[in-house]
Enzyme design. Structure first.
Site, PDB file in Angstrom:
ATOM      1  N   HIS A 140       0.879  -1.167   0.000  1.00 55.14           N
ATOM      2  CA  HIS A 140       0.000   0.000   0.000  1.00 55.14           C
ATOM      3  C   HIS A 140       0.918   1.219   0.000  1.00 55.14           C
ATOM      4  O   HIS A 140       2.010   1.175   0.575  1.00 55.14           O
ATOM      5  CB  HIS A 140      -0.832   0.123   1.273  1.00 55.14           C
ATOM      6  CG  HIS A 140      -1.737  -1.017   1.595  1.00 55.14           C
ATOM      7  ND1 HIS A 140      -1.319  -2.138   2.252  1.00 55.14           N
ATOM      8  CD2 HIS A 140      -3.071  -1.173   1.388  1.00 55.14           C
ATOM      9  CE1 HIS A 140      -2.345  -2.941   2.439  1.00 55.14           C
ATOM     10  NE2 HIS A 140      -3.419  -2.390   1.924  1.00 55.14           N
ATOM     11  N   ASP A 162       2.372   1.983   3.350  1.00 59.19           N
ATOM     12  CA  ASP A 162       3.389   1.086   3.916  1.00 59.19           C
ATOM     13  C   ASP A 162       4.796   1.558   3.568  1.00 59.19           C
ATOM     14  O   ASP A 162       5.735   1.325   4.323  1.00 59.19           O
ATOM     15  CB  ASP A 162       3.273  -0.336   3.343  1.00 59.19           C
ATOM     16  CG  ASP A 162       1.897  -0.903   3.445  1.00 59.19           C
ATOM     17  OD1 ASP A 162       1.223  -0.612   4.443  1.00 59.19           O
ATOM     18  OD2 ASP A 162       1.489  -1.645   2.516  1.00 59.19           O
TER      19      ASP A 162
HETATM   20  C1  XLS Z   1      -7.406  -6.521   4.745  1.00 59.45           C
HETATM   21  C2  XLS Z   1      -7.025  -6.763   3.363  1.00 59.45           C
HETATM   22  C3  XLS Z   1      -5.867  -5.934   2.862  1.00 59.45           C
HETATM   23  C4  XLS Z   1      -5.820  -6.002   1.364  1.00 59.45           C
HETATM   24  C5  XLS Z   1      -5.049  -4.889   0.729  1.00 59.45           C
HETATM   25  O1  XLS Z   1      -8.136  -7.274   5.365  1.00 59.45           O
HETATM   26  O2  XLS Z   1      -6.768  -8.113   3.191  1.00 59.45           O
HETATM   27  O3  XLS Z   1      -4.687  -6.365   3.433  1.00 59.45           O
HETATM   28  O4  XLS Z   1      -5.291  -7.202   0.918  1.00 59.45           O
HETATM   29  O5  XLS Z   1      -5.583  -3.654   1.032  1.00 59.45           O
END
Ligand code: XLS
Ligand code: NI
Ligand code: NI
Length: 434
Positions: free
Chosen positions: A100, A103
């Site tokens: 993301h 991150d």
């Molecule tokens: C959260 C989601 C997130 C997505 C990406 O529960 O799994 O990690 O994979 O935003």
């Protein structure tokens, strides 16, 4: 930051009899499974958010991990984090990673600053990718953590938030494209509601449909060749999320004319939260040619939360890969470990060992799935069960109408004889392979 993983070497493949906890026992990238290298089937990705950005908090307590790149509010430390990430990718020989925006760059609050830090850090990461074997499976925008997103992103009642979301996704698509990403993911953690008392559900769905159309239009405009994927999840953090499960997402995509443009990124734990199994979600997507990629993890079956643990149940994973292999395998997609170590697992070694375990469990699942396909037992059982539909008379039924069918049933005195579904026999069959 060289040295974070000091004393930990590149993880070797040592085979099933190895007792070395820092070696692969089943994941052998070059091993050929159904005519293809294991690495090319599984296409593993490390998730940046769980391994490098998560600080170990839970609803009752904060940070447990001590990482030299915390607090994550500074570009120098963001670069240090990237150095460590690539060190880990190398130790694991990870073919892919995912991020993301939040991150990888510090969040400075306003869009212009976020844009310039994203540019700077993705240039830095791009340089690292030149000398590393690790590629970008997908990028995505975090539109759920910051308080501006508390009432949704594209479904927010405030048009300024919709606009901020559009600008954010544009910047993340640009960054993903720049780094050669193979997919772009949208997970709508706050695209839903807490209470219908303050929510215009129909309007929010229309806005989300328009937003996703803008994403697709922009993908074509910039010539991004990767797949656009949405990730279903029924709830958490929102009480109710619009992208509830695979079937709901497929209906949504059809309604907004996106069924040929967008596919699904399915996550094991989200399937469980929706009251399904992972293979159910995969089979639903495959039936509509909508499978894009998978997020591999597991939930704690007792707590009912999205605990994002590393997978460790071979029979479950085997059935998931069985349906993936039957559909022709992962194409631009991969197996992203959307999984985090437990908050007590504070050592750098835990980050490596967790991935070794996850990769080995997936490798065992893949091999079991391939063996079942090569043996053909389940396929033969399906053929037998549906054999009745092979006759011309049976096919005519589907082209007929209720009245004519009723006459045939009367004329021929059709009186079906129940046939065993043989569930236990089939479960015993699967147990031979896992
Ligand atoms: C959260 C989601 C997130 C997505 C990406 O529960 O799994 O990690 O994979 O935003
Ligand atoms: Ni996920
Ligand atoms: Ni999740």
């Amino acid at each position: 930051m060289a040295g974070f993983f000091e004393g930990i070497n590149k993880v070797p493949f040592e085979g099933p009899s190895s007792v070395n906890p820092m070696a692969f026992r089943h994941y052998n990238p070059d091993e050929i499974v159904m005519g293809k290298r294991m690495e090319d089937h599984l296409r593993f990705a490390v998730a940046y958010w769980h391994s490098f950005a998560w600080e170990g908090g839970d609803p009752f307590g904060g940070q447990t991990f001590e990482r030299p790149w915390y607090p994550q509010d500074d570009m120098g430390r963001a670069k240090m984090k990237a150095d460590v990430a690539f060190e880990m990718f190398d130790i694991l020989n990870a073919p892919f990673f995912c991020w993301h925006d939040a991150d990888i760059r510090p969040d400075q609050g306003n869009f212009a600053d976020n844009l310039s830090t994203l540019d700077e850090i993705t240039d830095y990461i791009g340089e690292k990718m030149q000398t590393s074997g690790t590629k970008l499976l997908w990028g995505t925008a975090n539109m759920f953590s910051h308080r501006r997103w508390m009432s949704g992103a594209s479904t927010n009642p405030d048009p300024d938030v919709f606009a901020f979301a559009a600008a954010t996704v544009k910047s993340c698509m640009d960054a993903t494209h720049k780094l050669g990403g193979e997919n772009y993911v949208l997970w709508g953690g706050r695209e839903g509601y807490e209470t219908l008392l303050n929510t215009n559900l129909g309007q929010e769905l229309d806005h989300m449909g328009r937003f996703l159309n803008m994403v697709v239009e922009y993908k074509h405009k910039i010539g991004f060749k990767g797949a656009i994927l949405v990730e279903p999840k029924p709830q958490e953090p929102s009480k109710h999320q619009y992208d509830y499960d695979a079937a709901t997402c497929i209906g949504f995509l059809r309604k907004y004319g996106l069924e040929n443009e967008v596919k699904l990124n399915l996550e094991q734990g989200h399937a469980i939260l929706a009251g399904h199994s992972f293979e159910h979600e995969i089979a639903v997507a495959v039936a509509d040619d909508m499978l894009g990629s998978i997020d591999m993890n597991r939930n704690d079956y007792q707590s009912g939360w999205d605990t994002d643990q590393f997978p460790n149940n071979v029979p479950e994973v085997a059935l998931a890969y069985y349906h993936i292999l039957k559909s022709g395998g992962l194409k631009t997609g991969g197996t992203n470990f959307d999984a985090k170590v437990r908050r007590q697992s504070i050592d750098p070694q835990d980050l490596i060992a967790s991935h070794i375990g996850g990769m080995d469990v997936c490798a065992r699942g893949l091999k079991a799935a391939a063996a079942m396909i090569e043996d053909g037992g389940l396929e033969a059982a399906l053929d037998t069960r549906y054999a009745g539909w092979q006759t011309d008379a049976a096919k005519d039924i589907l082209n007929s109408d209720l009245e004519s069918i009723a006459n045939i049933v009367l004329d021929q005195n059709i009186n079906p004889i129940p046939v065993s579904g043989r569930q236990e026999i089939l479960e015993n069959y699967v147990n031979r392979f896992v």
